[in-house]
Write an enzyme that holds these catalytic residues in place. Sequence first.
Site, PDB file in Angstrom:
ATOM      1  CG  ASP A 187       6.645  -4.664   3.928  1.00  0.00           C
ATOM      2  OD1 ASP A 187       7.531  -4.008   4.528  1.00  0.00           O
ATOM      3  OD2 ASP A 187       5.429  -4.444   4.094  1.00  0.00           O
TER       4      ASP A 187
ATOM      5  CG  LEU B 154      -8.889   1.706   6.813  1.00  0.00           C
ATOM      6  CD1 LEU B 154      -9.898   1.082   7.775  1.00  0.00           C
ATOM      7  CD2 LEU B 154      -9.251   3.169   6.603  1.00  0.00           C
TER       8      LEU B 154
ATOM      9  NE  ARG C 198       8.786   5.550   2.587  1.00  0.00           N
ATOM     10  CZ  ARG C 198       9.305   6.338   1.657  1.00  0.00           C
ATOM     11  NH1 ARG C 198      10.472   6.017   1.126  1.00  0.00           N
ATOM     12  NH2 ARG C 198       8.694   7.424   1.260  1.00  0.00           N
TER      13      ARG C 198
ATOM     14  CB  THR D 126      -0.414   1.143   8.202  1.00  0.00           C
ATOM     15  OG1 THR D 126      -0.567   0.534   6.910  1.00  0.00           O
ATOM     16  CG2 THR D 126       1.035   1.594   8.366  1.00  0.00           C
TER      17      THR D 126
ATOM     18  N   GLY E 220       7.285  -3.231  -1.988  1.00  0.00           N
ATOM     19  CA  GLY E 220       7.166  -1.785  -1.847  1.00  0.00           C
ATOM     20  C   GLY E 220       7.866  -1.115  -3.006  1.00  0.00           C
TER      21      GLY E 220
ATOM     22  CG  HIS F 286       6.475   2.161   6.767  1.00  0.00           C
ATOM     23  ND1 HIS F 286       5.246   2.190   7.362  1.00  0.00           N
ATOM     24  CD2 HIS F 286       6.369   2.970   5.691  1.00  0.00           C
ATOM     25  CE1 HIS F 286       4.441   2.999   6.689  1.00  0.00           C
ATOM     26  NE2 HIS F 286       5.093   3.478   5.661  1.00  0.00           N
TER      27      HIS F 286
ATOM     28  NE  ARG G 248      14.886  -2.392  -2.997  1.00  0.00           N
ATOM     29  CZ  ARG G 248      14.014  -2.257  -1.995  1.00  0.00           C
ATOM     30  NH1 ARG G 248      13.047  -3.159  -1.811  1.00  0.00           N
ATOM     31  NH2 ARG G 248      14.068  -1.238  -1.172  1.00  0.00           N
TER      32      ARG G 248
ATOM     33  N   PRO H  84       0.827  -1.203   0.000  1.00  0.00           N
ATOM     34  CG  PRO H  84       0.187  -0.858   2.216  1.00  0.00           C
ATOM     35  CD  PRO H  84       1.012  -1.742   1.352  1.00  0.00           C
TER      36      PRO H  84
HETATM   37  C1  FMN Z   1       6.914   5.997  -1.481  1.00  0.00           C
HETATM   38  C2  FMN Z   1       6.358   5.057  -0.458  1.00  0.00           C
HETATM   39  C3  FMN Z   1       5.092   5.305   0.079  1.00  0.00           C
HETATM   40  C4  FMN Z   1       4.564   4.433   1.041  1.00  0.00           C
HETATM   41  N1  FMN Z   1       3.305   4.671   1.546  1.00  0.00           N
HETATM   42  C5  FMN Z   1       2.766   3.795   2.450  1.00  0.00           C
HETATM   43  C6  FMN Z   1       1.443   3.996   2.955  1.00  0.00           C
HETATM   44  O1  FMN Z   1       0.750   4.947   2.595  1.00  0.00           O
HETATM   45  N2  FMN Z   1       0.960   3.073   3.852  1.00  0.00           N
HETATM   46  C7  FMN Z   1       1.703   1.987   4.255  1.00  0.00           C
HETATM   47  O2  FMN Z   1       1.227   1.174   5.054  1.00  0.00           O
HETATM   48  N3  FMN Z   1       2.961   1.785   3.785  1.00  0.00           N
HETATM   49  C8  FMN Z   1       3.496   2.652   2.898  1.00  0.00           C
HETATM   50  N4  FMN Z   1       4.767   2.424   2.416  1.00  0.00           N
HETATM   51  C9  FMN Z   1       5.532   1.260   2.903  1.00  0.00           C
HETATM   52  C10 FMN Z   1       5.338   0.046   1.998  1.00  0.00           C
HETATM   53  O3  FMN Z   1       4.004  -0.422   2.032  1.00  0.00           O
HETATM   54  C11 FMN Z   1       6.267  -1.095   2.418  1.00  0.00           C
HETATM   55  O4  FMN Z   1       6.065  -1.414   3.781  1.00  0.00           O
HETATM   56  C12 FMN Z   1       7.743  -0.767   2.188  1.00  0.00           C
HETATM   57  O5  FMN Z   1       7.930   0.005   1.022  1.00  0.00           O
HETATM   58  C13 FMN Z   1       8.538  -2.060   2.088  1.00  0.00           C
HETATM   59  O6  FMN Z   1       9.907  -1.805   1.979  1.00  0.00           O
HETATM   60  P1  FMN Z   1      10.695  -1.845   0.572  1.00  0.00           P
HETATM   61  O7  FMN Z   1      10.261  -0.642  -0.175  1.00  0.00           O
HETATM   62  O8  FMN Z   1      12.132  -1.794   0.988  1.00  0.00           O
HETATM   63  O9  FMN Z   1      10.315  -3.115  -0.123  1.00  0.00           O
HETATM   64  C14 FMN Z   1       5.313   3.301   1.470  1.00  0.00           C
HETATM   65  C15 FMN Z   1       6.577   3.069   0.908  1.00  0.00           C
HETATM   66  C16 FMN Z   1       7.097   3.916  -0.045  1.00  0.00           C
HETATM   67  C17 FMN Z   1       8.449   3.615  -0.617  1.00  0.00           C
END
Ligand code: FMN
Length: 363
Positions: A287, A137, A259, A164, A310, A256, A291, A85
């Site tokens: 997740d 959500l 992040r 989340t 992601g 995440h 890659r 998401p």
């Molecule tokens: C640009 C971006 C936006 C994201 N937005 C959300 C979000 O709105 N809600 C959420 O649960 N996770 C969000 N994520 C986290 C991803 O769902 C996921 O957990 C994460 O990208 C996995 O790590 P990876 O990118 O290293 O595979 C976001 C990730 C990225 C890179």
Amino acid sequence: MTHPLAATTHDATLGDIHAAALESLPLDVHDYLEGGAGEEWTLRRNREAFAEWGFVPRLMSGRPTPDLRTVFMGVPLRMPILTGPFGVDTLFHPEGQKAVARAAARSGISGMAPEAGSYSYAEVRRAAPDGMAFGQLHPVGSEDAFIRRLAHFEDCGFRALVVTCDTPTAGWRERNRRNGYTPPHAVTGGNFTGGEGTGDAFADLFGGSGPAWTWEKLARLMSGTSLPWMAKGITTVPDAEAAIAAGASAIGVSNHGGRQLDGLPAALDVLPEIADAVGGRAQIAFDSGVRRGSDVVKALALGADVVVLGRLAIYGLIADGEAGVTRVLGLLSGEMANILTLLGCAALTDLDRGFLRPLRQSR
Ligand SMILES: Cc1cc2nc3c(=O)[nH]c(=O)nc-3n(C[C@H](O)[C@H](O)[C@H](O)COP(=O)(O)O)c2cc1C
């Protein structure tokens, strides 16, 4: 902002698609996508952790070609992959999650429609209902607003919910601070503006109410829906236990993508202990840092039922929209099948830790 891949050599591998995607991005969007929180220790650790596991094949196994099909939270999948998401999706392609939904449906898998997406849940579902069985959500805002958002969510026809739990506030993302960058409202407002949205929740979502939420409150509010739900963002055994006690039927092991809280271990580091503690009481999605196909196989062997993409899905989206995401999914499926064949593992249910060995003495 589409950047069609000019020649097949630009999408021969997932690494090529990553490189092609990054070429086209302005610096602030590049950093928003590729960056993590704090000094990005967790972001780096997510990748290092995969390199600390090696494979243990079973040669001459006499096993047939691997079958990748599975069922996650009641949703049948052609392979154990979901797209994640990710909000802000039109930063990466004008069709955003609508293109992801179409690619997922075409590939026989499903995605997770983000609450902070550029299009509304209904718009993303309409693009390809089978490609977006899951919606996400945030447990934030007032109880009344959450109940309204949940009801709207159910009306959109999702089959399962992703809550989340690791985002009571946004992570401390230093690249964005340096660039003075915040994504424009237009790329996160799909569910909060216009006729189909859930109205005033946008202010709630980013207004700092998240820390006031508890597992008890979530359990009470989620008992009002018959949809199965997953708690996303789990990195500890006590939180996995609390999520199951609150009624979650799936656990999303995730940091995440580095992040949110910098200093968390890699999601792969904590996956085995969480899978052991859960012991089949809930399904497990994984997740953070995935890659390539070998990463997926390692996560499945360490206890995941399904792997969520992601940034990898986003790279495909940037590179060539629906076709780019479809290409990413095709390459992943091909590499997974190749590795399982070389391992001598024909069924996902047979894939366990016996196919891996730790490459560090400390394990
Ligand atoms: C640009 C971006 C936006 C994201 N937005 C959300 C979000 O709105 N809600 C959420 O649960 N996770 C969000 N994520 C986290 C991803 O769902 C996921 O957990 C994460 O990208 C996995 O790590 P990876 O990118 O290293 O595979 C976001 C990730 C990225 C890179």
